[in-house]
Design a protein around this motif. Structure first.
Motif, mmCIF file in Angstrom:
data_model
loop_
_atom_site.group_PDB
_atom_site.id
_atom_site.type_symbol
_atom_site.label_atom_id
_atom_site.label_comp_id
_atom_site.label_asym_id
_atom_site.label_seq_id
_atom_site.Cartn_x
_atom_site.Cartn_y
_atom_site.Cartn_z
ATOM 1 N N SER A 205 0.857 -1.175 0.000
ATOM 2 C CA SER A 205 0.000 0.000 0.000
ATOM 3 C C SER A 205 0.898 1.233 0.000
ATOM 4 O O SER A 205 1.852 1.307 0.787
ATOM 5 N N THR B 263 5.980 3.255 0.905
ATOM 6 C CA THR B 263 4.869 2.314 1.063
ATOM 7 C C THR B 263 4.647 2.046 2.550
ATOM 8 O O THR B 263 5.418 2.518 3.397
ATOM 9 N N ASN B 264 3.623 1.253 2.833
ATOM 10 C CA ASN B 264 3.335 0.891 4.230
ATOM 11 C C ASN B 264 4.484 0.085 4.839
ATOM 12 O O ASN B 264 4.621 0.004 6.056
#
Ligand SMILES: Cc1cc2nc3c(=O)[nH]c(=O)nc-3n(C[C@H](O)[C@H](O)[C@H](O)COP(=O)(O)OP(=O)(O)OC[C@H]3O[C@@H](n4cnc5c(N)ncnc54)[C@H](O)[C@@H]3O)c2cc1C
Length: 415
Positions: free
Chosen positions: A220, A237-238
């Protein structure tokens, strides 16, 4: 920091297919989306894998049709008046690309990609175990008037030249194929080779799951954090920043949000479109998608119900939805098929990412080492996702591409 060979930005049908093809060629790939895979434009289409399609949608040539659109009486197209000056250069280019000779040129340039569409979905759907969503029943285009039927004679001629199977039908023969269709049309063409899917979201999810099975990582993150960290690219990103030598932008209608800040301005517009599901009344059913040609909508049986998809709307991508086309098309649709109550309280809205010449961009970004583009598939993104994935993966890995990618290059806009 995680290091991969390639970051693919956008997990729609195009990005998921690109990611699978790269992973199949042994590359370490990160697929990044800010939402869940398949929930962008790829969620809401009519589900038709139209390898048979020859000519792209075109600017109407007859004045009666144009006038109906201007007066907002046509279900085929709507517009936001205030947006027209902004989209005017694109519309002018679209008008020019709608000349009969240019449509033939587009048909020929798109054929190599189109002709792989069904086979490439065949491969991925099998590997992904997604075959249950695929219907090999073709699709039907219906014509209410002799005039409308006669107007697509050229399409049938080219179908012969390209070897695309179709069966022209009268009402009785079409009714034998689709017994729930009422006798409100005189002619139909059954494009027998086309495929349709009963759940486009499930297909993208299945291709993403296949990618993960091949060792790919799904993350994500916001593509707009993409930046150069010489000689590599970085995106947040995550799971923290990811670093790669190559990046593929497969962000559909959102591609300009990431490319603009990098100085890449390609002339993309969106043709917004809506869908809504309806229950079918009684035993009414459809075995294949049906296009009501003069009214510009499509009916497809989906797992959620009968999906009606609209024609196009020219408006800012993020402007409030204005699904007025349903008011115009629903009487015609109810006349054709026994539609019951709507399934959802509001229609879904999506934005087809379109270049005026109806060709996607597939290939290197100009002047940016390691940056690749795979977006702008317009009305054909579901159809062309897997073929695009294969083509760009072949280009990126130095393999011989299955077709000449030149017609899809971004450089065509610099000429
Ligand atoms: C009403 C309608 C009917 C259609 N019918 C058909 C049809 O029958 N057959 C056909 O072939 N095509 C059809 N299409 C076209 C097709 O749906 C599109 O061309 C296709 O879905 C585009 O896929 P994509 O992967 O390029 O984009 P998308 O599916 O939009 O994927 C882009 C992804 O990027 C992500 N993203 C956006 N911004 C960011 C960001 N900043 N950071 C991270 N991620 C981001 C989004 O979340 C999304 O998942 C139709 C379209 C519409 C609207």
């Amino acid at each position: 920091m995680a290091r991969t060979d390639v970051i693919v930005l956008g997990a729609g049908i195009v990005g998921a297919s690109v990611a699978v093809h790269l992973a199949k060629r042994g590359l370490a790939v990160a697929l990044v989306d800010r939402g869940a895979p398949g929930e962008g434009t790829s969620y809401g289409n009519a589900g038709i894998i139209e390898g048979n399609t020859i000519f792209p949608p075109a600017f109407p040539r007859d004045w009666a049709n144009r006038l109906r659109i201007v007066l907002k009486r046509s279900p085929q197209a709507n517009y936001h008046l205030a947006f027209l000056p902004k989209v005017a250069p694109w519309l002018a280019a679209f008008f020019a690309a709608s000349r009969p000779s240019r449509l033939v040129e587009t048909a020929r340039l798109m054929r190599p990609l189109m002709s792989r569409a069904l086979a490439e979905h065949g491969v991925l759907s099998k590997e992904a175990g997604a075959e249950r969503y695929f219907r090999h029943t073709g699709w039907l285009k219906l014509y209410r008037s002799d005039r409308a039927f006669a107007a697509q004679a050229r399409e049938l001629e080219f179908a012969k030249e390209f070897g695309i199977a179709n069966v022209p039908l009268d009402y009785e023969a079409a009714h034998a194929l689709e017994p729930s269709l009422a006798p409100v049309f005189r002619h139909a063409v059954h494009w027998t080779g086309a495929i349709s899917v009963s759940n486009p979201l499930a297909v993208t999810r299945a291709y993403t799951a296949l990618f993960a099975k091949l060792g790919g990582g799904v993350f994500s993150g916001d593509a707009r954090t993409l930046r150069r960290a010489h000689p590599h690219w970085l995106v947040d990103t995550n799971a923290g920043p990811i670093d790669a030598g190559d990046v593929v932008v497969a962000l559909g209608p959102w591609a300009p949000d990431t490319l603009g800040p990098l100085g890449i301005e390609l002339p993309l517009a969106v043709k917004r479109g809506y869908h809504r599901h309806f229950h079918a009344e009684g035993s009414a059913a459809l075995g294949r998608p049906v296009l009501d040609a003069e009214n510009g909508y499509c009916l497809t049986a989906m797992e959620q119900g009968i999906r009606i998809t609209t024609g196009v709307e020219f408006a800012a991508r993020d402007a409030q939805p204005t699904p007025v086309q349903f008011d115009l098309l629903l009487p015609a649709a109810r006349e054709l098929f026994a539609l019951g109550e709507p399934v959802e309280s509001q229609p879904w809205i999506g934005a087809r990412p379109c270049f005026a010449d109806s060709r996607p961009v597939i290939g290197r970004a100009p002047d940016h080492r390691g940056l690749w583009l795979a977006y702008g598939h317009g009305h054909w993104g579901l159809t062309l996702g897997p073929a695009t994935g294969r083509l760009i993966a072949e280009m990126m890995t130095g393999a011989a591409p299955f077709c000449d990618p030149a017609p899809y290059s971004a450089e065509r806009f610099a000429r």
